[in-house]
Design a protein around this motif. Structure first.
Motif, mmCIF file in Angstrom:
data_model
loop_
_atom_site.group_PDB
_atom_site.id
_atom_site.type_symbol
_atom_site.label_atom_id
_atom_site.label_comp_id
_atom_site.label_asym_id
_atom_site.label_seq_id
_atom_site.Cartn_x
_atom_site.Cartn_y
_atom_site.Cartn_z
ATOM 1 N N ASN A 76 0.864 -1.182 0.000
ATOM 2 C CA ASN A 76 0.000 0.000 0.000
ATOM 3 C C ASN A 76 0.897 1.227 0.000
ATOM 4 O OD1 ASN A 76 -1.770 2.059 0.438
ATOM 5 N ND2 ASN A 76 -2.574 1.296 2.392
ATOM 6 N N CYS A 77 1.183 1.755 -1.163
ATOM 7 C CA CYS A 77 2.141 2.861 -1.304
ATOM 8 C C CYS A 77 1.783 4.048 -0.404
ATOM 9 C CB CYS A 77 2.199 3.327 -2.756
ATOM 10 S SG CYS A 77 2.509 2.014 -3.957
ATOM 11 N N ALA A 78 0.498 4.355 -0.340
ATOM 12 C CA ALA A 78 0.066 5.530 0.410
ATOM 13 C C ALA A 78 0.314 5.402 1.904
ATOM 14 C CB ALA A 78 -1.418 5.796 0.153
ATOM 15 N N SER A 79 0.500 4.160 2.403
ATOM 16 C CA SER A 79 0.740 3.993 3.841
ATOM 17 C C SER A 79 2.071 4.596 4.257
ATOM 18 C CB SER A 79 0.699 2.507 4.210
ATOM 19 O OG SER A 79 1.781 1.809 3.614
ATOM 20 N N CYS A 80 2.980 4.784 3.284
ATOM 21 C CA CYS A 80 4.275 5.413 3.576
ATOM 22 C C CYS A 80 4.445 6.761 2.873
ATOM 23 C CB CYS A 80 5.425 4.507 3.140
ATOM 24 S SG CYS A 80 5.637 3.027 4.153
ATOM 25 N N HIS A 81 3.852 6.903 1.706
ATOM 26 C CA HIS A 81 4.142 8.065 0.882
ATOM 27 C C HIS A 81 3.062 9.147 0.885
ATOM 28 C CE1 HIS A 81 7.746 6.332 -0.895
ATOM 29 N NE2 HIS A 81 7.095 5.180 -1.018
ATOM 30 N N ALA A 82 1.929 8.924 1.519
ATOM 31 C CA ALA A 82 0.843 9.901 1.455
ATOM 32 C C ALA A 82 1.232 11.255 2.029
ATOM 33 C CB ALA A 82 -0.395 9.357 2.178
#
Length: 240
Positions: A144-150
């Motif tokens: 889940n990219c957004a879990s780190c990059h959001a």
């Protein structure tokens, strides 16, 4: 084998060892004032962050065990890995050296290996949003990219949270992507104005600097497409 032949063989072996030792020492990355052993076994350059430990092998390496996580935590215990969104997955790691490899200069210690996030042997539990069945999945589909990059989303929420629909984990650059024409007037469809543009700062500074009375959503009236700091009819202008 006669005594003479044995002596000759030992002499040749010792000579080869000496030649190899000199060659290794000449290419060693250990400091010049390091001991002979350190000179001979130095495996490669340290990262700039660890240069203060050059020649002090036991500062990181435990004899017979190698680098242990508890040794890393001697310096890094206070590092904000657990609460910072982009690095919170570190709190679930079992071994620092699973991902961080020293003696490769800057290349090893800061390398981000997204595939390692799918190796369950390296983590106490899966990272946020990670599938527990990762054997047949790629980082793009399992993470889940957004879990780190959001928190650092340059798109400011305009494109949602499905980063993998455009980006790969080995590079943020999108292959074959072409920016719309420099004459496009639809900038606001992809770009959001910064907070300062919705304050008095916009009319007092930004509009005056650009020499235009354009509205906030008329980005094209002031900005060029190669950089937001390239102001039309003015040139490079960075006042922040």
């Amino acid at each position: 084998m006669s005594w003479q032949r044995l002596s000759y063989a030992v002499f040749i072996a010792a000579l080869l060892v000496m030649v190899a030792a000199v060659a290794i020492r000449m290419r060693s990355d250990a400091p010049r004032d390091a001991g002979l052993v350190a000179q001979l076994v130095a495996p490669g350059p340290l990262s700039s962050a660890h240069q203060s430990f050059a020649g002090q092998c036991t500062a990181c390496h435990t004899p017979g065990k190698g680098v242990e996580t508890r040794t890393c935590l001697t310096c890094h215990a206070g590092t904000d890995f657990g609460t910072k969104q982009s690095t919170q997955f570190h709190a679930k790691a079992t071994q620092c050296t699973s991902c961080h490899v020293e003696h490769e200069g800057e290349r090893g210690i800061i390398r981000m290996d997204h595939a390692a996030l799918l190796d369950m042997a390296k983590w106490r539990q899966p990272s946020a949003g990670m599938s527990t069945n990762t054997r047949s999945l790629t980082p793009e589909t399992a993470l889940n990219c957004a879990s780190c990059h959001a928190f650092r989303d340059p798109h400011q929420g305009l494109f949602g949270t499905d980063c993998a629909s455009c980006h790969k984990t080995d590079s943020w650059k999108i292959a074959n992507y072409r920016h719309p024409s420099v004459n496009s007037t639809q900038c606001a469809e992809c770009h959001k104005a910064p907070p300062s543009h919705f304050m008095e700062h916009f009319s007092m500074v930004s509009q005056r600097a650009a020499g235009s009375k354009a509205r906030v959503d008329q980005c094209y009236a002031c900005h060029a497409t190669d950089s937001f700091n390239n102001i039309r009819k003015r040139g490079w202008y960075d006042h922040h």
